[in-house]
Structures are given as C-alpha cells and as structure tokens.
Design a protein around this motif. Structure first.
Motif, PDB file in Angstrom:
ATOM      1  N   ALA A 304       0.982  -1.438   0.027  1.00 64.53           N
ATOM      2  CA  ALA A 304      -0.006  -0.017  -0.217  1.00 64.53           C
ATOM      3  C   ALA A 304       0.741   1.215   0.081  1.00 64.53           C
ATOM      4  O   ALA A 304       2.003   1.391   0.691  1.00 64.53           O
ATOM      5  CB  ALA A 304      -0.934   0.017   1.222  1.00 64.53           C
ATOM      6  N   PRO A 305       0.601   2.416  -0.860  1.00 65.64           N
ATOM      7  CA  PRO A 305       1.383   3.488  -0.933  1.00 65.64           C
ATOM      8  C   PRO A 305       1.886   3.928   0.545  1.00 65.64           C
ATOM      9  O   PRO A 305       2.919   4.320   0.631  1.00 65.64           O
ATOM     10  CB  PRO A 305       0.627   4.486  -1.728  1.00 65.64           C
ATOM     11  N   GLU A 306       0.854   4.250   1.364  1.00 67.39           N
ATOM     12  CA  GLU A 306       1.407   4.566   2.758  1.00 67.39           C
ATOM     13  C   GLU A 306       2.464   3.779   3.485  1.00 67.39           C
ATOM     14  O   GLU A 306       3.318   4.249   4.348  1.00 67.39           O
ATOM     15  CB  GLU A 306       0.025   4.901   3.476  1.00 67.39           C
ATOM     16  N   VAL A 307       2.273   2.508   3.364  1.00 66.80           N
ATOM     17  CA  VAL A 307       3.371   1.717   4.020  1.00 66.80           C
ATOM     18  C   VAL A 307       4.748   1.827   3.198  1.00 66.80           C
ATOM     19  O   VAL A 307       5.789   1.961   3.665  1.00 66.80           O
ATOM     20  CB  VAL A 307       3.089   0.263   3.831  1.00 66.80           C
ATOM     21  N   ASP A 308       4.510   1.857   1.943  1.00 60.00           N
ATOM     22  CA  ASP A 308       5.991   2.292   1.023  1.00 60.00           C
ATOM     23  C   ASP A 308       6.629   3.832   1.412  1.00 60.00           C
ATOM     24  O   ASP A 308       7.785   3.526   1.463  1.00 60.00           O
ATOM     25  CB  ASP A 308       5.620   2.293  -0.478  1.00 60.00           C
ATOM     26  N   GLU A 309       5.709   4.640   1.289  1.00 63.24           N
ATOM     27  CA  GLU A 309       6.037   5.936   1.794  1.00 63.24           C
ATOM     28  C   GLU A 309       6.974   6.047   3.092  1.00 63.24           C
ATOM     29  O   GLU A 309       7.989   6.405   3.282  1.00 63.24           O
ATOM     30  CB  GLU A 309       4.906   6.783   2.037  1.00 63.24           C
ATOM     31  N   ALA A 310       6.243   5.094   4.116  1.00 66.60           N
ATOM     32  CA  ALA A 310       7.036   5.249   5.394  1.00 66.60           C
ATOM     33  C   ALA A 310       8.332   4.470   5.425  1.00 66.60           C
ATOM     34  O   ALA A 310       9.371   4.690   6.040  1.00 66.60           O
ATOM     35  CB  ALA A 310       5.945   4.433   6.353  1.00 66.60           C
ATOM     36  N   GLY A 311       8.357   3.345   4.551  1.00 71.80           N
ATOM     37  CA  GLY A 311       9.729   2.773   4.467  1.00 71.80           C
ATOM     38  C   GLY A 311      10.857   3.549   3.672  1.00 71.80           C
ATOM     39  O   GLY A 311      11.935   3.486   4.032  1.00 71.80           O
ATOM     40  N   LEU A 312      10.454   4.427   2.711  1.00 73.50           N
ATOM     41  CA  LEU A 312      11.155   5.161   1.930  1.00 73.50           C
ATOM     42  C   LEU A 312      11.779   6.229   3.001  1.00 73.50           C
ATOM     43  O   LEU A 312      12.964   6.551   2.808  1.00 73.50           O
ATOM     44  CB  LEU A 312      10.596   5.695   0.917  1.00 73.50           C
ATOM     45  N   ARG A 313      10.923   6.813   3.794  1.00 73.65           N
ATOM     46  CA  ARG A 313      11.153   7.925   4.574  1.00 73.65           C
ATOM     47  C   ARG A 313      12.278   7.270   5.629  1.00 73.65           C
ATOM     48  O   ARG A 313      13.171   8.151   6.123  1.00 73.65           O
ATOM     49  CB  ARG A 313      10.001   8.604   5.355  1.00 73.65           C
ATOM     50  N   ALA A 314      11.919   6.113   6.185  1.00 73.18           N
ATOM     51  CA  ALA A 314      13.030   5.405   7.021  1.00 73.18           C
ATOM     52  C   ALA A 314      14.261   5.271   6.373  1.00 73.18           C
ATOM     53  O   ALA A 314      15.406   5.409   7.046  1.00 73.18           O
ATOM     54  CB  ALA A 314      12.366   4.262   7.672  1.00 73.18           C
ATOM     55  N   LEU A 315      14.385   4.987   5.241  1.00 74.91           N
ATOM     56  CA  LEU A 315      15.687   4.725   4.498  1.00 74.91           C
ATOM     57  C   LEU A 315      16.254   6.129   4.421  1.00 74.91           C
ATOM     58  O   LEU A 315      17.456   6.194   4.386  1.00 74.91           O
ATOM     59  CB  LEU A 315      15.506   3.958   3.113  1.00 74.91           C
ATOM     60  N   GLY A 316      15.531   7.158   3.998  1.00 77.09           N
ATOM     61  CA  GLY A 316      16.071   8.525   3.860  1.00 77.09           C
ATOM     62  C   GLY A 316      16.831   8.879   5.113  1.00 77.09           C
ATOM     63  O   GLY A 316      17.838   9.740   4.919  1.00 77.09           O
ATOM     64  N   ARG A 317      16.415   8.379   6.248  1.00 77.43           N
ATOM     65  CA  ARG A 317      17.347   8.863   7.388  1.00 77.43           C
ATOM     66  C   ARG A 317      18.581   8.228   7.729  1.00 77.43           C
ATOM     67  O   ARG A 317      19.394   8.461   8.618  1.00 77.43           O
ATOM     68  CB  ARG A 317      16.290   8.565   8.879  1.00 77.43           C
ATOM     69  N   LEU A 318      18.770   7.172   6.685  1.00 80.37           N
ATOM     70  CA  LEU A 318      20.193   6.302   6.835  1.00 80.37           C
ATOM     71  C   LEU A 318      21.356   6.928   6.285  1.00 80.37           C
ATOM     72  O   LEU A 318      22.415   6.543   6.611  1.00 80.37           O
ATOM     73  CB  LEU A 318      19.881   5.146   6.438  1.00 80.37           C
ATOM     74  N   GLY A 319      21.144   7.974   5.248  1.00 81.61           N
ATOM     75  CA  GLY A 319      22.232   8.623   4.719  1.00 81.61           C
ATOM     76  C   GLY A 319      22.333   8.742   3.253  1.00 81.61           C
ATOM     77  O   GLY A 319      22.363   9.638   2.448  1.00 81.61           O
ATOM     78  N   PRO A 320      22.396   7.372   2.638  1.00 85.13           N
ATOM     79  CA  PRO A 320      22.637   7.417   1.165  1.00 85.13           C
ATOM     80  C   PRO A 320      21.611   7.959   0.430  1.00 85.13           C
ATOM     81  O   PRO A 320      20.526   8.284   0.878  1.00 85.13           O
ATOM     82  CB  PRO A 320      22.786   5.963   0.896  1.00 85.13           C
ATOM     83  N   ARG A 321      21.450   7.951  -0.919  1.00 84.15           N
ATOM     84  CA  ARG A 321      20.690   8.157  -1.853  1.00 84.15           C
ATOM     85  C   ARG A 321      19.440   7.146  -1.671  1.00 84.15           C
ATOM     86  O   ARG A 321      19.585   6.121  -1.061  1.00 84.15           O
ATOM     87  CB  ARG A 321      20.787   8.104  -3.270  1.00 84.15           C
ATOM     88  N   VAL A 322      18.174   7.391  -1.959  1.00 86.17           N
ATOM     89  CA  VAL A 322      17.005   6.243  -1.794  1.00 86.17           C
ATOM     90  C   VAL A 322      16.565   6.132  -3.230  1.00 86.17           C
ATOM     91  O   VAL A 322      16.395   7.010  -3.898  1.00 86.17           O
ATOM     92  CB  VAL A 322      15.824   6.696  -0.957  1.00 86.17           C
ATOM     93  N   GLY A 323      16.176   4.739  -3.545  1.00 83.88           N
ATOM     94  CA  GLY A 323      15.477   4.392  -4.582  1.00 83.88           C
ATOM     95  C   GLY A 323      14.163   3.745  -4.494  1.00 83.88           C
ATOM     96  O   GLY A 323      14.106   2.897  -3.279  1.00 83.88           O
ATOM     97  N   ALA A 324      13.065   3.916  -5.147  1.00 83.09           N
ATOM     98  CA  ALA A 324      11.934   3.067  -4.897  1.00 83.09           C
ATOM     99  C   ALA A 324      11.850   2.081  -6.051  1.00 83.09           C
ATOM    100  O   ALA A 324      11.829   2.420  -7.049  1.00 83.09           O
ATOM    101  CB  ALA A 324      10.780   4.140  -4.957  1.00 83.09           C
ATOM    102  N   TYR A 325      11.434   0.771  -5.406  1.00 80.85           N
ATOM    103  CA  TYR A 325      11.557  -0.434  -6.370  1.00 80.85           C
ATOM    104  C   TYR A 325       9.879  -0.562  -6.577  1.00 80.85           C
ATOM    105  O   TYR A 325       9.126  -0.996  -6.005  1.00 80.85           O
ATOM    106  CB  TYR A 325      11.871  -1.703  -5.540  1.00 80.85           C
ATOM    107  N   LEU A 326       9.491   0.008  -7.605  1.00 80.52           N
ATOM    108  CA  LEU A 326       8.074   0.136  -7.993  1.00 80.52           C
ATOM    109  C   LEU A 326       7.669  -0.871  -8.887  1.00 80.52           C
ATOM    110  O   LEU A 326       8.150  -0.923 -10.037  1.00 80.52           O
ATOM    111  CB  LEU A 326       7.938   1.659  -8.801  1.00 80.52           C
TER     112      LEU A 326
END
Length: 376
Positions: A304-326
C-alpha cells in the motif's frame, strides 16, 4: 533516475528487445547477473513465451579456477542459449546507449540450500528454509564473495545492485505458498525468520544469549493468537536487544565483505542495495543501519502506498540516496497516470531514483504505461 529491471533471456535472442527497453525512457537497465528459481513470461520475445528457470543460476560464465575448492558453486542456466547470457544482453543494451547495472541475488538459492541443508536458515521449531542460505556460515559468505567478484570482473557492469544481502526469512519461499490462512502478523513472521542453524546458535552462545530460552520464547509467541504478539521486542523481552544487534551485525558483516570485494575489483563502482530500515527485516530487502557505505538504498514499493512511503522515509534517514522499487505488474494497473502518481508519491517521500519492475515480464500495454509514467 529511472532504472528498468530485466532478465538476460528477455534480451538474448530478441534483436528488438534492447531498443524496446530504450524506448521506455529509462536511464539504465538492472540486468540479472545471478537469480533464483523462477518461471517467467516473455510476452514479446520472438522465440518463446515462457522461460522456466528451474534453479538459481549465475548468468556470467562459471570459471573453474574461481570456484575451485568452494563448497557452494552456482548453477549454470541451461535455459538460455548463450555461453554468456549476461554479457550478450549487456552488450546489446549498451549498443542502445543504456548503462547496465548487475542485479545480483545472493542468499536466495534453493538449489544450493537443498543440497546443503546445514547451511540454510532454520527456525525455532527446527524447520529448514531450503531457499535461504544463512550468511552466518563461512561457506555462504565465501560463496557470496566469489559471486560478487565474478559478476564485477566478468560481467563488467556499469554499477552493481545487491539483493538478499543478509538472511532470508519466513517469506519468499514456497513455489505454491499456503501460509496466509494462519493470519500471522508482521511480528510473528519476524519471529519465524530468526535463525537457529548451527552457525547462528554458535553466535548466540558467543554473545551470551541463552539459546534454549530464546527458542522457547519464539515458539511460545508463534503459538499465541497473532493479535497477542504486539512486537518482536515484546515477545523476546530482555533478550530482544542482544538478538537484534547480533542479527543486524550479521547482515552488516556480509555487506562489508561484499562491498570491499566489489571495490577491490573495480574501485569506485556505484553500488545499490535492496534494503529495509527495520532492524528485524530479512529477505530480499535486508536490514541496514545508518551510515551504510553504498550509493543508493532501494526500498520495496509493492505494498500500500502509505506503507511504502513510510519505508522510504525511514531509509532516507540512513544517509545514502534512496530508490523506490516500483511494481508495474499486477495488481498495479496498466495505467500510465496511476503509475506516474505512484512515482510522484514515492519521490515526495524521498526517492531520488525509481526502479521499475519489470521490463521483460510486462505486456505491451504495461510497457506503454511505464513509458507514459516515465515521460511524465
């Protein structure tokens, strides 16, 4: 950046495939260099409509001298009519101006797991996951190291993408999965993903963890009604922190080994990692900590998009660039506007790259939807 995923067999034997992928408008192709068992449709290939990849295989040539003395040696893909499927597909894609990223699946290997049951993940009930090589074993780590070395050296990719860089867990297993009726929640699934193979038990003991007590707590929690298990931490109690640190440390040990190996072969090679910020995550998107030394962390966006968004934001706090596996396959619609909306949603959540799954499995209508979404 837009990255399109594909298999070598999507390109080998189809003179139009590379141009078709180029026409989608992506910036690069993530081409499978090592992949697990699958049965894949090839709806637009001129020679076949289905590829039955009967076991996990390596799609760069298997050099005898590289694997000599190794307990684990990858299988070769008899279902692709090429001595070097990755290299042949890579050259065709580069001829169209497309950089090629070597999409390398590591610990997901039923062929090797079935032949070496002492090297696979084993749950608290003693049941083996034959598809899941456990990186607590030195033999598994050495297999992954050699695989990455060969992919980078022989495959000569423009970048490297690592999948299953850690232990697999309960999910992502059976060919005909029959487990959903249990109604197990995410916490129970995570508990069933904790490994009790010989190598992991030794690590628990070295860390001062009471293995019998840990096993007992996991089994007791799994056998409760799922709604009674709020979290892994609540189930494991005072053992949770030590177990969490050991499991994330194991994934980190494998990751550090493979990053160093790739960079020893090709200094400066860009490296992407299929990843999850959840410390209990297993599977294709293994757990990663803050400060991990890769170029991009790629998060799973098949939910679900809201689950994916939360996961991406959590990755974004780790430092590197973030990609979405769509996911551009069912149940996502073959609709360019809908796919564009998802891409925009994930970009707003922090994704700087969109990784499109999948350029070979998709129908002509789905390819057109991907192309419209990328253009937008």
């Amino acid at each position: 950046m837009n990255v399109i995923y594909a298999y070598p067999w999507d390109v080998v034997g189809d003179p139009a495939a590379a141009g078709r992928l180029k026409a989608l408008g992506g910036d690069a192709v993530a081409l499978a260099a090592s992949y697990h068992t699958t049965r894949a449709a090839t709806p637009l290939h001129p020679e076949h409509r289905l590829v039955d990849a009967r076991h996990a295989a390596c799609y760069v040539p298997l050099r005898e001298e590289a694997w000599k003395g190794s307990r684990l040696v990858p299988g070769a893909p008899a279902w692709v009519a090429s001595g070097d499927p990755f290299g042949e597909a890579r050259d065709a894609l580069r001829a169209e101006g497309l950089p090629v990223h070597a999409w390398t699946v590591l610990t997901h290997n039923t062929l090797l797991g079935s032949a070496n049951p002492d090297l696979v993940v084993r749950n608290a009930f003693g049941e083996p996951y034959s598809y899941a090589l456990c990186p607590a074993s030195a033999d598994v780590r050495e297999y992954c190291r050699t695989l990455v070395h060969e992919v980078v050296e022989l495959g000569d990719p423009d970048a490297l993408i690592l999948e299953a860089c850690g232990a697999l867990g309960f999910r992502h297993g059976g060919h005909h999965e029959k487990t959903d009726g249990t109604d197990w929640n995410a916490a129970v699934i995570a508990l069933l993903s904790l490994c009790f193979c010989t190598a992991c038990v030794s690590r628990y003991e070295s860390a001062g963890i009471d293995v019998a007590e840990l096993r007992s707590r996991v089994r007791a929690a799994v056998d409760q009604p799922a709604e009674a298990v709020e979290s892994v931490e609540s189930a494991l109690g005072d053992l949770a922190e030590a177990v969490r640190d050991l499991r994330t440390g194991l994934a980190g040990e494998l990751r550090a080994l493979l990053l160093a190996e790739a960079r020893s072969v090709r200094p400066g090679i860009p490296i992407g990692l299929h990843a999850n910020a959840d410390p209990w995550a297993t599977g294709p998107f293994a757990t990663v900590p803050a400060g991990v030394d890769v170029d991009v962390l790629i998060g799973n966006c098949w939910n679900a998009p809201e689950v994916d968004e939360a996961g991406l934001r959590a990755l974004g706090r780790l430092g590197p660039r973030v990609g979405a596996y769509l996911l551009a396959l069912p149940p996502r619609p073959a609709d360019g506007e809908a796919l564009a909306w998802l891409a925009e949603t994930y970009t707003a959540a922090g994704a700087q790259e969109i990784h499109w799954y999948h350029g070979g499995l998709a129908s002509a209508a789905r390819l057109e939807a991907m192309a419209r979404a990328i253009r937008r």
